[in-house]
Design an enzyme around this catalytic site. Sequence first.
Site, PDB file in Angstrom:
ATOM      1  N   LYS A 255       0.868  -1.188   0.000  1.00 13.99           N
ATOM      2  CA  LYS A 255       0.000   0.000   0.000  1.00 13.99           C
ATOM      3  C   LYS A 255       0.898   1.229   0.000  1.00 13.99           C
ATOM      4  O   LYS A 255       2.005   1.187   0.538  1.00 13.99           O
ATOM      5  CB  LYS A 255      -0.876   0.029   1.260  1.00 13.99           C
TER       6      LYS A 255
ATOM      7  N   ASP B 295      -7.110   4.291  -4.405  1.00  9.55           N
ATOM      8  CA  ASP B 295      -7.743   4.149  -3.084  1.00  9.55           C
ATOM      9  C   ASP B 295      -8.345   5.525  -2.792  1.00  9.55           C
ATOM     10  O   ASP B 295      -8.600   6.292  -3.733  1.00  9.55           O
ATOM     11  CB  ASP B 295      -6.708   3.709  -2.027  1.00  9.55           C
TER      12      ASP B 295
HETATM   13  P1  NDP Z   1     -13.040   7.757  -2.529  1.00  9.46           P
HETATM   14  O1  NDP Z   1     -11.943   8.740  -2.394  1.00  9.46           O
HETATM   15  O2  NDP Z   1     -13.673   7.543  -3.847  1.00  9.46           O
HETATM   16  O3  NDP Z   1     -14.200   8.084  -1.483  1.00  9.46           O
HETATM   17  C1  NDP Z   1     -13.951   8.141  -0.136  1.00  9.46           C
HETATM   18  C2  NDP Z   1     -15.248   8.463   0.582  1.00  9.46           C
HETATM   19  O4  NDP Z   1     -15.070   8.274   1.981  1.00  9.46           O
HETATM   20  C3  NDP Z   1     -15.682   9.894   0.393  1.00  9.46           C
HETATM   21  O5  NDP Z   1     -17.078   9.972   0.488  1.00  9.46           O
HETATM   22  C4  NDP Z   1     -15.018  10.587   1.582  1.00  9.46           C
HETATM   23  O6  NDP Z   1     -15.631  11.781   1.977  1.00  9.46           O
HETATM   24  C5  NDP Z   1     -15.194   9.543   2.650  1.00  9.46           C
HETATM   25  N1  NDP Z   1     -14.123   9.692   3.637  1.00  9.46           N
HETATM   26  C6  NDP Z   1     -12.793   9.565   3.431  1.00  9.46           C
HETATM   27  N2  NDP Z   1     -12.112   9.786   4.555  1.00  9.46           N
HETATM   28  C7  NDP Z   1     -13.039  10.057   5.492  1.00  9.46           C
HETATM   29  C8  NDP Z   1     -12.964  10.376   6.857  1.00  9.46           C
HETATM   30  N3  NDP Z   1     -11.779  10.461   7.485  1.00  9.46           N
HETATM   31  N4  NDP Z   1     -14.124  10.579   7.510  1.00  9.46           N
HETATM   32  C9  NDP Z   1     -15.330  10.492   6.885  1.00  9.46           C
HETATM   33  N5  NDP Z   1     -15.451  10.208   5.576  1.00  9.46           N
HETATM   34  C10 NDP Z   1     -14.333   9.992   4.895  1.00  9.46           C
HETATM   35  O7  NDP Z   1     -12.431   6.377  -1.954  1.00  9.46           O
HETATM   36  P2  NDP Z   1     -12.933   4.899  -2.198  1.00  9.46           P
HETATM   37  O8  NDP Z   1     -14.405   4.852  -2.337  1.00  9.46           O
HETATM   38  O9  NDP Z   1     -12.083   4.290  -3.240  1.00  9.46           O
HETATM   39  O10 NDP Z   1     -12.500   4.214  -0.810  1.00  9.46           O
HETATM   40  C11 NDP Z   1     -13.386   4.086   0.300  1.00  9.46           C
HETATM   41  C12 NDP Z   1     -12.917   2.969   1.185  1.00  9.46           C
HETATM   42  O11 NDP Z   1     -12.892   1.729   0.447  1.00  9.46           O
HETATM   43  C13 NDP Z   1     -11.502   3.111   1.770  1.00  9.46           C
HETATM   44  O12 NDP Z   1     -11.455   2.521   3.040  1.00  9.46           O
HETATM   45  C14 NDP Z   1     -10.654   2.272   0.805  1.00  9.46           C
HETATM   46  O13 NDP Z   1      -9.465   1.827   1.398  1.00  9.46           O
HETATM   47  C15 NDP Z   1     -11.611   1.121   0.539  1.00  9.46           C
HETATM   48  N6  NDP Z   1     -11.354   0.339  -0.655  1.00  9.46           N
HETATM   49  C16 NDP Z   1     -11.286   0.920  -1.878  1.00  9.46           C
HETATM   50  C17 NDP Z   1     -11.075   0.138  -3.002  1.00  9.46           C
HETATM   51  C18 NDP Z   1     -11.096   0.703  -4.372  1.00  9.46           C
HETATM   52  O14 NDP Z   1     -11.015  -0.090  -5.315  1.00  9.46           O
HETATM   53  N7  NDP Z   1     -11.205   2.004  -4.570  1.00  9.46           N
HETATM   54  C19 NDP Z   1     -10.851  -1.303  -2.890  1.00  9.46           C
HETATM   55  C20 NDP Z   1     -11.042  -1.837  -1.559  1.00  9.46           C
HETATM   56  C21 NDP Z   1     -11.258  -1.021  -0.500  1.00  9.46           C
HETATM   57  P3  NDP Z   1     -14.943  13.214   1.660  1.00  9.46           P
HETATM   58  O15 NDP Z   1     -15.248  13.470   0.225  1.00  9.46           O
HETATM   59  O16 NDP Z   1     -15.569  14.162   2.594  1.00  9.46           O
HETATM   60  O17 NDP Z   1     -13.469  13.043   1.901  1.00  9.46           O
HETATM   61  O1  2IT Z   2      -7.897  -1.619  -0.651  1.00 11.81           O
HETATM   62  C1  2IT Z   2      -7.862  -2.111  -1.801  1.00 11.81           C
HETATM   63  O2  2IT Z   2      -8.018  -3.315  -2.006  1.00 11.81           O
HETATM   64  C2  2IT Z   2      -7.671  -1.190  -2.924  1.00 11.81           C
HETATM   65  N1  2IT Z   2      -7.596   0.018  -2.719  1.00 11.81           N
HETATM   66  C3  2IT Z   2      -7.528  -1.721  -4.313  1.00 11.81           C
HETATM   67  C4  2IT Z   2      -6.126  -2.219  -4.546  1.00 11.81           C
HETATM   68  C5  2IT Z   2      -5.821  -2.623  -5.964  1.00 11.81           C
HETATM   69  O3  2IT Z   2      -4.642  -2.936  -6.170  1.00 11.81           O
HETATM   70  O4  2IT Z   2      -6.687  -2.656  -6.825  1.00 11.81           O
END
Ligand code: NDP
Ligand code: 2IT
Length: 451
Positions: free
Chosen positions: A130, A170
């Site tokens: 990561k 992420d």
């Molecule tokens: P995005 O940046 O697209 O969205 C993040 C969302 O979470 C936004 O709505 C943001 O709000 C909110 N957020 C972030 N930090 C905080 C915080 N400290 N407190 C409250 N709200 C918060 O990210 P993703 O949707 O890609 O990721 C969301 C989660 O999913 C993370 O935990 C990530 O690690 C996990 N994840 C993502 C993957 C992927 O493929 N993208 C894969 C597997 C897991 P705001 O706009 O106000 O910051």
């Molecule tokens: O938390 C996760 O699994 C991700 N942000 C996606 C990682 C990836 O390599 O697609």
Amino acid sequence: MAVTDHVDLNGFMEGVKKRNPHQPEFVQAVQEVAEDIFDFIEDKEEYHSAQILRRIAEPDRVVSFRVCWEDDNGNVRVQRGWRVQNNNAIGPYKGGIRFHSSVNESVLKFLAFEQTFKNALTGLPMGGGKGGSNFNPKGKSVREIMRFCQSFMIELYRHIGPDVDVPAGDIGVGGREIGYMFGQYKRITNHWNGVLTGKGLEWGGSLIRTEATGYGAVYFLANMLATRDQDLEGKTAVISGSGNVATHAAEKIVQMGGKVLTLSDSGGFIHDPDGIDQEKIDWVKKHKTYRRGRIEEYVEAFPKATFHEGKTPWGVECDVALPCATQNELLGDDAKKLVDNGCIAVSEGANMPTDLEGVHIFKEAKLLYAPGKASNAGGVAVSGLEMSQNSERRSWKEEELQQMLKDIMAGIHKRCEEYGKQDGGYIDYVKGANIAGFKKVADAMLAFGVV
Ligand code: NDP
Ligand code: 2IT
């Protein structure tokens, strides 16, 4: 006699705390895994004597570097960047890049540790890593984001490669940022290869990668409900976040006949009693991604909804819940509220959104509860498929990929069931995911000897 014969769970965790001071998220992630692994390895001397858990909980390396960039006013700005390469026993390091002001070494070490187990669960050959930066993309212009991504890659490029370490997106890193980073990597190395995933469809990306995490979390939820002869038809869902994972989870819930009541961001949550349908989800996607707006503006577009400033949505009555924002966003009290309100299943889209107290409450209440390392693995799984397509220099069809994603999520569910089924039939998905993920990585490490 092996050294670890004398160490129980508490002794092990004391050591982890001592070696990782001021890293609460990392310690929390290790504790959650160690609670299950100590039971599992109790009678397995080979894992003890080779100190496998101790080695998985010590990253192969942590690279930390300075990232300088110039903002639109010509000011020099300095950020810190990291890549944590946790374990590459079963494949190249693989995992996302996070840009958020809360990023630090503890957060990235916890994410890389979790990723190691998650990637093993997918059945694909990927190790765990990561990276990220404390760069805050909020309020930055697109040009500033581009310059930051380029500067970040000027250092990162020497630590990654299609057979070495393959980053992706992420929090704060989506297709646009991957584009800027890929462009810079290509410019520095003159190599076009699958060094990053989450690429655009025109330049090596895979169909359904964007949707895969959210869709996968809902497929996993459907698999859990099926063990109790239920499905999503007519179920109400509470979702946190409004980014990539949250909006695609919402989309799949709606497609499978459920009703989504909430979404959120760091400012608070919106509650729409009429349900957040596809049209409204499309509005949120545009609003958050392209206009970089706030979720509170939803209530201006859809006046029947209410905005709850500074609050999380876990008090809203629901059948199923999907935390899809960030770590430790669902605490013990929130877990109690969900259980008391009759919620039957929780599928984590985010990484470690539930704190340890919450995890214990869900397990005691015998909820269908999936930890992120199982339920959000769909994203990295399709990243793994993107790597295969890049190596083969071809693109698979959407139907093929959709089916592969469904099969991979069903496979993860099966592995969790295999190692997590308790007397009486309750499936402890946390235990199942931890043991199945651990076993695969551990057996590979045993084969390599002491390295
Ligand atoms: P995005 O940046 O697209 O969205 C993040 C969302 O979470 C936004 O709505 C943001 O709000 C909110 N957020 C972030 N930090 C905080 C915080 N400290 N407190 C409250 N709200 C918060 O990210 P993703 O949707 O890609 O990721 C969301 C989660 O999913 C993370 O935990 C990530 O690690 C996990 N994840 C993502 C993957 C992927 O493929 N993208 C894969 C597997 C897991 P705001 O706009 O106000 O910051
Ligand atoms: O938390 C996760 O699994 C991700 N942000 C996606 C990682 C990836 O390599 O697609």
